[in-house]
Write an enzyme that holds these catalytic residues in place. Structure first.
Site, PDB file in Angstrom:
ATOM      1  N   LYS A  11      24.488 -42.830 -62.938  1.00 35.14           N
ATOM      2  CA  LYS A  11      23.931 -44.052 -62.348  1.00 35.14           C
ATOM      3  C   LYS A  11      25.028 -44.974 -61.807  1.00 35.14           C
ATOM      4  O   LYS A  11      24.938 -45.459 -60.668  1.00 35.14           O
ATOM      5  CB  LYS A  11      23.094 -44.766 -63.408  1.00 35.14           C
ATOM      6  CG  LYS A  11      22.627 -46.154 -63.033  1.00 35.14           C
ATOM      7  CD  LYS A  11      21.684 -46.697 -64.074  1.00 35.14           C
ATOM      8  CE  LYS A  11      22.296 -46.729 -65.454  1.00 35.14           C
ATOM      9  NZ  LYS A  11      23.463 -47.655 -65.541  1.00 35.14           N
ATOM     10  N   THR A  12      26.055 -45.245 -62.620  1.00 35.73           N
ATOM     11  CA  THR A  12      27.109 -46.160 -62.188  1.00 35.73           C
ATOM     12  C   THR A  12      27.849 -45.597 -60.984  1.00 35.73           C
ATOM     13  O   THR A  12      28.214 -46.330 -60.061  1.00 35.73           O
ATOM     14  CB  THR A  12      28.093 -46.420 -63.345  1.00 35.73           C
ATOM     15  OG1 THR A  12      27.363 -46.904 -64.474  1.00 35.73           O
ATOM     16  CG2 THR A  12      29.134 -47.445 -62.955  1.00 35.73           C
ATOM     17  N   ASP A 197      21.381 -53.281 -61.274  1.00 36.70           N
ATOM     18  CA  ASP A 197      21.569 -52.211 -62.260  1.00 36.70           C
ATOM     19  C   ASP A 197      20.605 -52.417 -63.425  1.00 36.70           C
ATOM     20  O   ASP A 197      20.190 -53.543 -63.722  1.00 36.70           O
ATOM     21  CB  ASP A 197      23.014 -52.246 -62.754  1.00 36.70           C
ATOM     22  CG  ASP A 197      23.370 -51.056 -63.622  1.00 36.70           C
ATOM     23  OD1 ASP A 197      22.679 -50.023 -63.533  1.00 36.70           O
ATOM     24  OD2 ASP A 197      24.343 -51.163 -64.391  1.00 36.70           O
ATOM     25  N   GLN A 228      13.832 -45.213 -70.037  1.00 35.19           N
ATOM     26  CA  GLN A 228      14.805 -45.801 -70.958  1.00 35.19           C
ATOM     27  C   GLN A 228      14.588 -47.305 -71.127  1.00 35.19           C
ATOM     28  O   GLN A 228      15.514 -48.027 -71.506  1.00 35.19           O
ATOM     29  CB  GLN A 228      16.233 -45.530 -70.473  1.00 35.19           C
ATOM     30  CG  GLN A 228      16.599 -44.051 -70.471  1.00 35.19           C
ATOM     31  CD  GLN A 228      18.070 -43.825 -70.152  1.00 35.19           C
ATOM     32  OE1 GLN A 228      18.955 -44.045 -70.980  1.00 35.19           O
ATOM     33  NE2 GLN A 228      18.333 -43.391 -68.925  1.00 35.19           N
TER      34      GLN A 228
END
Length: 654
Positions: A11-12, A197, A228
């Site tokens: 993701k990052t 994010d 999540q």
């Protein structure tokens, strides 16, 4: 654009590469804003951008948390709202102290008027955009009229002192944009490309801020994973990510499903479990890493056997697989579960580090209970008395304590002796004097009770009830979930006392227990230079493990009422509990071990337990069920020799 980034999909990396791509496509770095939730995440994002771009370009991109982003805007524009650019941000303790002062000034004292609880009510009102004058119609709580008055005075006093709290940082930016369209237009012109994010963790205020900034022609990229979303209890709104396409019509949705962390077995199991949830975006993680080992599920006779098995299998993997202890994580649903695990690992000489919280024996509520016991045991112990004289709150403020110290200087008597002094009590307000006198009488009475050996756990429980500590937890700690978690820790402590009596025999004194506790506590203080050269096993809650990964993950307490937690069964939050299990599974790279007990010590008595329903939701062909003895392999001669040599070195014996 909505990027549904499953666990371990990078993701990052996706966010930073998107920023770099925008800049390489001709977008000015100053027009890009990326917000996240933690300073650690924002630092990591900045570091990666600096490696992908020039340092100058990376510095021009606005990267930070929601609160730091809003703070920077307010430093430039808050004059329009009547504050100076040098406003001060109040911390939690300052807020509580200010609220307590205001409540005292207006006479809002007594039962049902707890400063921390009222501060929580004010925070929720702010996040719902409810001003003080509208609070009585919007909130159904006792003394809401007084609460509204205190809320208004709190805001007025904060403004007079040129101070804001964390809620204000977000709300004042929204107010600024609502009241000053020209400022909003300037910010929209500057921040044209937004990246958010951990979008599944945003609340109502954060969503409104970003939606307002994005405007009618948004260029907004949200990155997150609804599977999540595990922070609903602190205000996260799952609907923000589930309804993204409704909020932003014509949005493009991209699923990132290739996992670079876990084996196929682990991902298949995780996919199968999370597929039972109804409120989610469909996605299926896959990996090119290979099938990997089956999930090991181990049923232990008792919770003590479960903890011992965890220590044994960690030691076995360390010696037989030649793994560093740092490769292992032991996860649990609730903090109080760490106590028995810590004891087992300490006995087995397995180095560990408790993450996301202090050692069980260093938590405030446990130290409060120990201080109370020390005060009962030792009438000369002034420090323990000062720690608990107003715990739970009984109206003993700083002036009363200062005066108590003055009396001690005059008389040279121990503080406990002065608590029964009529002269000292006469100087206190009647309610405070009553509370102090009752505490003193309780300490004296139980000192006599503890003079007779035996029944320690029973007497300690009676002492906590007599001092109002158990009932007071609900007043001392908000939100309710925090108070319940601390209550669980106190019950776990009482179970530890019961185990001490079983281990040492029933005829034990309070002094015997306090001595053992003190020695154990001293051994628990690990210094950096004393840690194992191979690292330490990580102990943490599953909430604290989010975002981390380990080669081997052990998930303990897989029982109904523990995981999923009994509160989720009552409050119908089972889907969030299942997402929490999904997070736990996807922390593992190579191996997952699940443990559960047939009987567990609950509130002083050992009770039969039912396995977690999550075990039934796993693909059964991917799970190997076992007992502790079957799961542990017989040590080879070489391993045994290595282990014995290690023990000899630790204990310096032949």
């Amino acid at each position: 654009m909505l990027l549904l980034a499953g666990a371990g999909t990078g993701k990052t990396r996706v966010i930073t590469y998107r920023v770099a791509y925008l800049i390489q496509s001709g977008i000015a770095p100053g027009n890009i804003c990326a917000v996240t939730f933690t300073n650690k995440a924002s630092r990591e994002m900045r570091e990666r951008l600096a490696r992908l771009l020039t340092a100058e370009a990376a510095d021009e991109v606005t990267v930070g948390t929601f609160h730091s982003f809003c703070m920077r805007l307010l430093r430039r524009c808050i004059r329009r709202l009547g504050y100076s650019p040098n406003f001060v941000i109040a911390n939690d303790s300052y807020q509580t102290g200010l609220l307590r002062t205001i409540m005292s000034e207006v006479g809002a004292t007594g039962e049902g008027r707890d400063p921390q609880q009222w501060l929580a009510h004010i925070s929720r009102a702010k996040c719902a955009f409810i001003p003080p004058e509208e609070l009585p119609d919007a909130l159904n709580v006792p003394h809401v009229g007084e609460l509204a008055e205190v809320y208004g005075l709190y805001q007025e006093r904060m403004r007079q002192m040129d101070m804001v709290d964390f809620d204000d940082l977000l709300l004042l930016v929204q107010q600024l944009w609502d009241e000053h369209p020209n400022v909003l237009a300037d910010h929209r012109d500057r921040f044209r490309y937004l990246l958010i994010d951990e979008y599944q963790d945003t609340n109502a205020v954060q969503f409104r801020l970003m939606a307002t900034l994005a405007g009618k022609t948004p260029n907004i990229c949200a990155v997150g994973d609804d599977d999540q979303s595990i922070y609903g209890w602190r205000g996260a709104d799952l609907g923000n990510i589930l309804q993204f396409e409704s909020h932003f019509p014509n949005a493009k949705v991209i699923r990132l499903e290739q996992n670079y962390r876990s084996t196929t077995t682990i991902l298949t199991a995780a996919n199968h479990v999370i597929g039972h949830n109804q409120e989610r975006h469909g996605k299926k993680l896959w990996s090119a890493k290979g099938e990997g080992a089956k999930i090991l599920a181990v049923l232990a006779p008792t919770d003590r056997d479960e903890a011992q098995f965890v220590a044994d299998i960690l030691r076995e993997r360390y010696y037989e697989w030649n793994r560093s202890y740092a490769n292992f994580a032991v996860l649990f649903r609730s903090n109080h579960q760490s106590r028995m695990l810590e004891n087992a690992l300490r006995r087995a000489k397995v180095p560990y580090c408790l993450v996301g919280g202090r050692s069980f024996y260093r938590r405030k509520e446990i130290l409060d209970v120990i201080s109370l016991l020390d005060a009962v045991h030792n009438p000369l112990d002034d420090q323990s008395l000062l720690r608990i004289i107003n715990v739970p709150p009984r109206g003993v403020g700083s002036k009363a304590i200062v005066r108590l110290r003055e009396w001690q200087r005059i008389t040279t008597l121990p503080l406990q002796k002065l608590l029964g002094s009529r002269e000292y009590l006469a100087e206190l307000p009647s309610q405070t004097a009553t509370g102090v006198a009752n505490l003193n009488a309780t300490i004296v009475r139980f000192r006599q009770a503890f003079a007779e050996r035996g029944q320690l756990a029973t007497k300690i429980r009676q002492l906590l009830d007599a001092t109002g500590y158990i009932e007071g937890l609900g007043r001392m700690y908000k939100p309710r979930a925090d108070a319940l978690a601390r209550l669980d820790n106190v019950h776990e402590f009482l179970d530890e006392v019961g185990e001490f009596e079983k281990r040492r025999g029933p005829n034990q004194s309070l002094g015997d227990f306090l001595e053992e506790f003190a020695l154990m506590d001293a051994n628990d203080q690990e210094e950096e230079d004393a840690k194992s050269k191979d690292g330490s096993v990580t102990l943490m809650t599953i909430h604290a493990a989010k975002g981390l990964e380990f080669p081997v993950v052990l998930i303990t307490g897989m029982e109904r009422g523990l995981f999923p937690h009994e509160r989720s069964l009552k409050e119908n939050t089972g889907e969030e509990e299942r997402r929490l299990f999904y997070v736990a599974l996807t922390r593992a790279q190579d191996e997952v071990v699940l443990t559960y007990a047939d009987r567990r010590q609950i509130h002083g008595s050992r009770k039969r337990r039912l396995p977690s329903p999550f075990l039934d939701e796993l693909p059964q062909d991917l799970v190997s069920y076992s007992s502790p003895d079957q799961a542990l392999k017989p040590a080879s001669k070489e391993v045994a020799t290595t282990y014995l040599a290690d023990l000899r070195a630790q204990f310096a014996v032949d």
